[in-house]
Design an enzyme around this catalytic site. Structure first.
Site, short mmCIF file in Angstrom:
data_model
loop_
_atom_site.label_atom_id
_atom_site.label_comp_id
_atom_site.label_asym_id
_atom_site.label_seq_id
_atom_site.Cartn_x
_atom_site.Cartn_y
_atom_site.Cartn_z
N THR A 158 -5.35 -7.32 10.70
CA THR A 158 -5.64 -6.06 10.00
C THR A 158 -5.11 -4.86 10.78
OG1 THR A 158 -7.66 -7.05 9.12
CG2 THR A 158 -7.51 -4.66 9.00
N LYS A 200 0.82 -1.22 0.00
CA LYS A 200 0.00 0.00 0.00
C LYS A 200 0.86 1.28 0.00
CE LYS A 200 -3.90 -2.27 2.29
NZ LYS A 200 -4.98 -2.13 3.29
N ARG A 258 2.58 -6.44 8.91
CA ARG A 258 1.83 -5.30 9.45
C ARG A 258 2.38 -4.83 10.78
NH1 ARG A 258 -3.97 -7.61 7.44
NH2 ARG A 258 -4.20 -6.34 5.56
N HIS A 305 -2.14 -5.54 1.60
CA HIS A 305 -3.42 -6.23 1.43
C HIS A 305 -3.12 -7.65 0.95
CE1 HIS A 305 -7.49 -7.19 0.12
NE2 HIS A 305 -6.92 -7.70 -0.96
N GLU A 317 -9.79 -10.73 -7.46
CA GLU A 317 -8.79 -9.66 -7.28
C GLU A 317 -7.66 -9.77 -8.31
OE1 GLU A 317 -9.48 -8.77 -2.52
OE2 GLU A 317 -7.60 -9.68 -3.16
N ARG A 322 -1.70 -14.49 4.50
CA ARG A 322 -2.46 -13.85 5.59
C ARG A 322 -1.73 -13.99 6.93
NH1 ARG A 322 -6.99 -11.59 4.23
NH2 ARG A 322 -7.93 -11.66 6.28
N ASN A 347 -2.21 0.07 6.86
CA ASN A 347 -1.67 -1.20 7.38
C ASN A 347 -0.74 -1.93 6.41
OD1 ASN A 347 -3.64 -2.02 5.63
ND2 ASN A 347 -4.71 -3.36 7.06
N PHE A 360 -15.62 3.41 6.81
CA PHE A 360 -14.26 3.80 6.42
C PHE A 360 -14.02 3.73 4.91
CE2 PHE A 360 -14.16 -0.71 7.76
CZ PHE A 360 -13.69 -1.32 6.59
N TYR A 404 -12.35 -2.31 -3.75
CA TYR A 404 -12.89 -2.51 -2.40
C TYR A 404 -14.43 -2.46 -2.37
CZ TYR A 404 -8.32 -2.32 -0.06
OH TYR A 404 -7.05 -2.59 0.40
#
Ligand code: CMP
Length: 139
Positions: free
Chosen positions: A92, A10, A103, A116, A127, A86, A113, A58, A50
């Site tokens: 998260t 990100k 993270r 993704h 995705e 993950r 964070n 948010f 998203y």
């Protein structure tokens, strides 16, 4: 089972010059980048990506953040890639992420964070096709 997952480094992590460290963590965990793009998402691209979160409070802030600077989008391939990624990312909320996770190391807060990762095989398929339409035919 070898599978593919979509990862995004990100804007916060790109700004912090953490691209190399994060890709290195993927590789050390046996997740091989098989496709990669660096781009600045237009806000509409972030909103489409998203879309499942569009009712969340948010959503607007998340899409503004995700389109605020360059991101690196990758397809990672490996044994149990979705679950493995993950685990590697951590929770998260970076404050709740296990020590040593991406993270915990690079995230700032629940929104900023760092990374993704797809959360299921179905999500991974959608995705991956969103950013790499030419790969969708090979699953
Ligand atoms: P990600 O895994 O990309 O999926 C959805 C994103 O929404 C998530 O990471 C965070 O960046 C963001 N997010 C999730 N929960 C919240 C929250 N409570 N407040 C702000 N942002 C959030």
């Amino acid at each position: 089972m070898s599978e593919r997952t979509l990862a995004i480094i990100k804007p916060d992590a790109v700004k912090k010059q953490a691209i190399g460290d994060i890709i290195s963590q993927y590789e050390q965990a046996g997740l091989r980048p098989v496709a990669m793009r660096m781009l600045v998402m237009g806000k509409g691209i972030a909103e489409g990506f998203y879309a499942v979160h569009r009712a969340r409070p948010f959503f607007d802030s998340l899409c503004t953040f995700m389109s605020s600077g360059p991101v690196v989008v990758l397809v990672l391939k490996g044994e149990n890639a979705i679950k493995k990624n993950r685990e590697l990312m951590g929770a998260t909320d970076p404050a709740k992420a296990d020590k040593g996770t991406i993270r915990a190391k690079h995230g700032t807060n629940i929104e900023y964070n760092a990374v993704h990762g797809s959360d299921s095989p179905e999500t991974a398929r959608v995705e991956i096709a969103y950013f790499f339409p030419e790969m969708s035919v090979v699953g």
